[in-house]
Design a protein around this motif. Structure first.
Motif, short mmCIF file in Angstrom:
data_model
loop_
_atom_site.label_atom_id
_atom_site.label_comp_id
_atom_site.label_asym_id
_atom_site.label_seq_id
_atom_site.Cartn_x
_atom_site.Cartn_y
_atom_site.Cartn_z
N UNK A 11 -21.00 -49.71 -29.63
CA UNK A 11 -21.62 -48.41 -29.93
C UNK A 11 -23.08 -48.56 -30.33
N UNK A 12 -23.95 -47.96 -29.56
CA UNK A 12 -25.36 -47.94 -29.89
C UNK A 12 -25.61 -47.06 -31.12
N UNK A 13 -24.80 -46.03 -31.30
CA UNK A 13 -24.93 -45.16 -32.46
C UNK A 13 -24.59 -45.92 -33.75
N UNK A 14 -23.55 -46.73 -33.71
CA UNK A 14 -23.19 -47.53 -34.90
C UNK A 14 -24.29 -48.54 -35.21
N UNK A 15 -24.87 -49.13 -34.18
CA UNK A 15 -25.97 -50.06 -34.40
C UNK A 15 -27.18 -49.34 -34.98
N UNK A 16 -27.44 -48.13 -34.50
CA UNK A 16 -28.57 -47.34 -35.02
C UNK A 16 -28.34 -47.00 -36.50
N UNK A 17 -27.12 -46.63 -36.85
CA UNK A 17 -26.82 -46.31 -38.25
C UNK A 17 -27.01 -47.54 -39.14
N UNK A 18 -26.56 -48.69 -38.67
CA UNK A 18 -26.71 -49.93 -39.45
C UNK A 18 -28.19 -50.28 -39.62
N UNK A 19 -28.96 -50.19 -38.54
CA UNK A 19 -30.39 -50.50 -38.62
C UNK A 19 -31.09 -49.51 -39.55
N UNK A 20 -30.71 -48.24 -39.49
CA UNK A 20 -31.33 -47.24 -40.36
C UNK A 20 -31.06 -47.53 -41.83
N UNK A 21 -29.80 -47.82 -42.16
CA UNK A 21 -29.44 -48.10 -43.55
C UNK A 21 -30.15 -49.37 -44.05
N UNK A 22 -30.15 -50.42 -43.24
CA UNK A 22 -30.84 -51.65 -43.63
C UNK A 22 -32.34 -51.43 -43.76
N UNK A 23 -32.93 -50.70 -42.82
CA UNK A 23 -34.36 -50.39 -42.89
C UNK A 23 -34.69 -49.57 -44.11
N UNK A 24 -33.83 -48.62 -44.44
CA UNK A 24 -34.05 -47.80 -45.63
C UNK A 24 -34.01 -48.65 -46.90
#
Length: 174
Positions: A11-24
């Motif tokens: 899932x690209x969406x799950x990867x995006x959520x993980x990257x967003x949380x880590x980036x935040x």
């Protein structure tokens, strides 16, 4: 844990959520004095860049192999677990994937010594700057971190090459 890994593989969406949380979290850690809205904007920007690069890479790989994103994730899982596909069309897709990845890694391998040299220069430069300024702890920790990163990259590269070569050899005998 296994289902989370599968979800992140597919899932690209799950990867995006993980990257967003880590980036935040990382942005908030290093920019404590800024407003939280700036943290959100920076994290969204980092996520957009990372996911765009990932989507382009995934699209290129799926076109080269001739399968969809889920099939590509399954083929990569089979490579990691040393599972040789039985279906002829899946074997053909696996051959294309292995050949493409091996070629890419061999082409990138010629730049590896330059990258390692540059990382070594950065680590030595930080250590020298720290020694001149009188602070040894941070430059020492940074140098050890860079050294650990370089050894990690070399270890993961060797491991990936071993797996890909094993799969290429196994497919030749099929």
């Amino acid at each position: 844990m296994l289902s989370l890994k599968r979800l992140l593989d597919r899932s690209l969406t799950a990867q995006a959520a993980l990257v967003f949380v880590l980036g935040l979290g990382i942005t908030a850690l290093f920019r404590r004095d800024e407003h939280p809205a700036v943290w959100l904007l920076h994290s969204a920007l980092y996520t957009g860049v990372a996911i765009t690069a990932l989507a382009v890479q995934r699209r290129r790989a799926t076109r080269a192999v001739g399968t969809d994103a889920g099939g590509l994730a399954d083929l990569n899982r089979k490579i990691r677990h040393h599972e040789v596909p039985q279906a002829p069309e899946e074997q053909a897709a696996m051959r294309r994937l292995v050949a493409g990845q091996l070629g890419q890694m061999e082409r990138a391998g010629k730049w590896l010594p330059y990258w390692l040299g540059a990382m070594g220069l950065v680590a030595v430069g930080m250590f020298v700057l720290g020694a001149v300024s009188g602070s040894f702890l941070f430059p020492l920790v940074f140098a050890v971190g860079v050294l650990a990163l370089c050894f990690g990259v070399l270890w993961m590269r060797r491991r990936s090459l071993d797996r890909l070569r094993w799969m290429r050899q196994a497919l030749r005998h099929e």
